[in-house]
Design an enzyme around this catalytic site. Structure first.
Site, PDB file in Angstrom:
ATOM      1  N   ASN A  42       0.686  -0.983   0.355  1.00 12.60           N
ATOM      2  CA  ASN A  42      -0.342   0.180   0.123  1.00 12.60           C
ATOM      3  C   ASN A  42       1.145   1.279  -0.525  1.00 12.60           C
ATOM      4  O   ASN A  42       2.052   1.677   0.900  1.00 12.60           O
ATOM      5  CB  ASN A  42      -1.330  -0.061   1.334  1.00 12.60           C
ATOM      6  CG  ASN A  42      -0.012   0.232   2.294  1.00 12.60           C
ATOM      7  OD1 ASN A  42       0.160  -0.445   3.187  1.00 12.60           O
ATOM      8  ND2 ASN A  42      -0.720   0.977   3.529  1.00 12.60           N
ATOM      9  N   ILE A  43       0.158   2.199  -1.248  1.00 12.68           N
ATOM     10  CA  ILE A  43       1.580   3.641  -1.316  1.00 12.68           C
ATOM     11  C   ILE A  43       0.433   4.453  -0.125  1.00 12.68           C
ATOM     12  O   ILE A  43      -0.806   4.909  -0.863  1.00 12.68           O
ATOM     13  CB  ILE A  43       1.586   3.621  -2.101  1.00 12.68           C
ATOM     14  CG1 ILE A  43       2.626   2.805  -2.779  1.00 12.68           C
ATOM     15  CG2 ILE A  43       2.381   4.929  -2.300  1.00 12.68           C
ATOM     16  CD1 ILE A  43       2.819   2.719  -3.958  1.00 12.68           C
ATOM     17  N   GLU A  44       1.034   5.603   0.365  1.00  8.51           N
ATOM     18  CA  GLU A  44      -0.164   6.735   1.109  1.00  8.51           C
ATOM     19  C   GLU A  44       0.672   8.458   0.509  1.00  8.51           C
ATOM     20  O   GLU A  44       1.658   7.887   0.625  1.00  8.51           O
ATOM     21  CB  GLU A  44       0.032   6.611   2.455  1.00  8.51           C
ATOM     22  CG  GLU A  44      -1.095   5.139   2.778  1.00  8.51           C
ATOM     23  CD  GLU A  44      -1.161   5.376   4.334  1.00  8.51           C
ATOM     24  OE1 GLU A  44      -0.365   6.355   4.802  1.00  8.51           O
ATOM     25  OE2 GLU A  44      -1.872   3.761   4.611  1.00  8.51           O
ATOM     26  N   CYS A  53      -4.336   0.454  -2.057  1.00  5.84           N
ATOM     27  CA  CYS A  53      -3.552  -0.726  -2.111  1.00  5.84           C
ATOM     28  C   CYS A  53      -3.251  -1.975  -2.351  1.00  5.84           C
ATOM     29  O   CYS A  53      -2.669  -1.802  -3.258  1.00  5.84           O
ATOM     30  CB  CYS A  53      -5.167  -1.309  -1.244  1.00  5.84           C
ATOM     31  SG  CYS A  53      -6.825  -0.539  -0.392  1.00  5.84           S
ATOM     32  N   GLU A  55      -3.293  -4.478  -2.992  1.00  4.91           N
ATOM     33  CA  GLU A  55      -4.027  -5.666  -4.040  1.00  4.91           C
ATOM     34  C   GLU A  55      -3.912  -5.203  -5.094  1.00  4.91           C
ATOM     35  O   GLU A  55      -3.715  -5.096  -6.218  1.00  4.91           O
ATOM     36  CB  GLU A  55      -5.562  -5.954  -3.407  1.00  4.91           C
ATOM     37  CG  GLU A  55      -5.619  -7.160  -2.241  1.00  4.91           C
ATOM     38  CD  GLU A  55      -5.720  -5.588  -0.906  1.00  4.91           C
ATOM     39  OE1 GLU A  55      -4.696  -4.787  -1.152  1.00  4.91           O
ATOM     40  OE2 GLU A  55      -6.460  -5.823  -0.809  1.00  4.91           O
ATOM     41  N   CYS A  86     -10.158  -3.868   0.685  1.00 13.17           N
ATOM     42  CA  CYS A  86     -11.643  -3.370   1.442  1.00 13.17           C
ATOM     43  C   CYS A  86     -12.241  -3.798   0.130  1.00 13.17           C
ATOM     44  O   CYS A  86     -12.567  -4.519  -0.599  1.00 13.17           O
ATOM     45  CB  CYS A  86     -10.690  -2.174   1.093  1.00 13.17           C
ATOM     46  SG  CYS A  86     -10.528  -0.951  -0.473  1.00 13.17           S
ATOM     47  N   CYS A  89     -11.281  -2.711  -2.756  1.00 16.64           N
ATOM     48  CA  CYS A  89     -10.224  -3.499  -4.395  1.00 16.64           C
ATOM     49  C   CYS A  89     -11.249  -5.249  -4.667  1.00 16.64           C
ATOM     50  O   CYS A  89     -10.833  -5.528  -5.712  1.00 16.64           O
ATOM     51  CB  CYS A  89      -9.223  -4.148  -3.186  1.00 16.64           C
ATOM     52  SG  CYS A  89      -7.711  -2.831  -2.357  1.00 16.64           S
TER      53      CYS A  89
END
Ligand code: THU
Length: 130
Positions: A42-44, A53, A55, A86, A89
């Site tokens: 995951n990358i924010e 996310c 996935e 989620c 996804c």
């Protein structure tokens, strides 16, 4: 099938996740039909809603490298319990991967396996657009 290697790759993929704000590390490993494995974390970003996310990172990597058929995706976090994908996804898995095995992996390498249609019953799909 046990998906031991796939589960290990999902756990490893957490290493390159970038959850700067939540500090919640997720790793995913997607098994393509040709047995290649694509990983993602995951990358924010500072604009929180632009998070992706683990996935979707893995799926978009695979699709953008030409893969179109998949067997399974493993999803790992640092929880004692199981990190479940989620809603967004689930839709992407349903649309782009089809009916595959979704392998949830906890920090102790235990797994629980579900089918896409169990995770997203009554899915909206490209059939609805015809
Ligand atoms: N996250 C995932 O990467 N996959 C999931 O299955 C659940 C949530 C991420 C999104 C966000 O970066 C962080 O976990 C907290 O929601």
């Amino acid at each position: 099938m046990e998906y031991k290697e796939l589960a290990d790759k999902a756990l490893e993929a957490k290493k390159f996740s970038l959850p700067t704000y939540s500090n919640f590390h997720v790793g995913a490993a997607l098994l393509a039909d040709d047995n290649k494995i694509y990983t993602g974390g995951n990358i924010e970003t500072s604009s929180y809603s632009l998070t992706i996310c683990a996935e979707r990172t893995a799926i978009f990597k695979a699709i953008s490298e030409g893969e179109r058929k998949f067997k399974a995706i493993a999803i790992a976090s640092d929880l004692d319990g199981f990190c479940s994908p989620c809603g967004a996804c689930r839709q992407v898995i349903s649309d782009l991967c089809g009916e595959i095995d979704i392998v949830l992996v906890n920090k102790n390498k235990e797994t629980k396996i579900y089918k896409t249609s169990e995770m997203l019953p009554l899915a909206f799909s490209d059939d609805d657009l015809k």
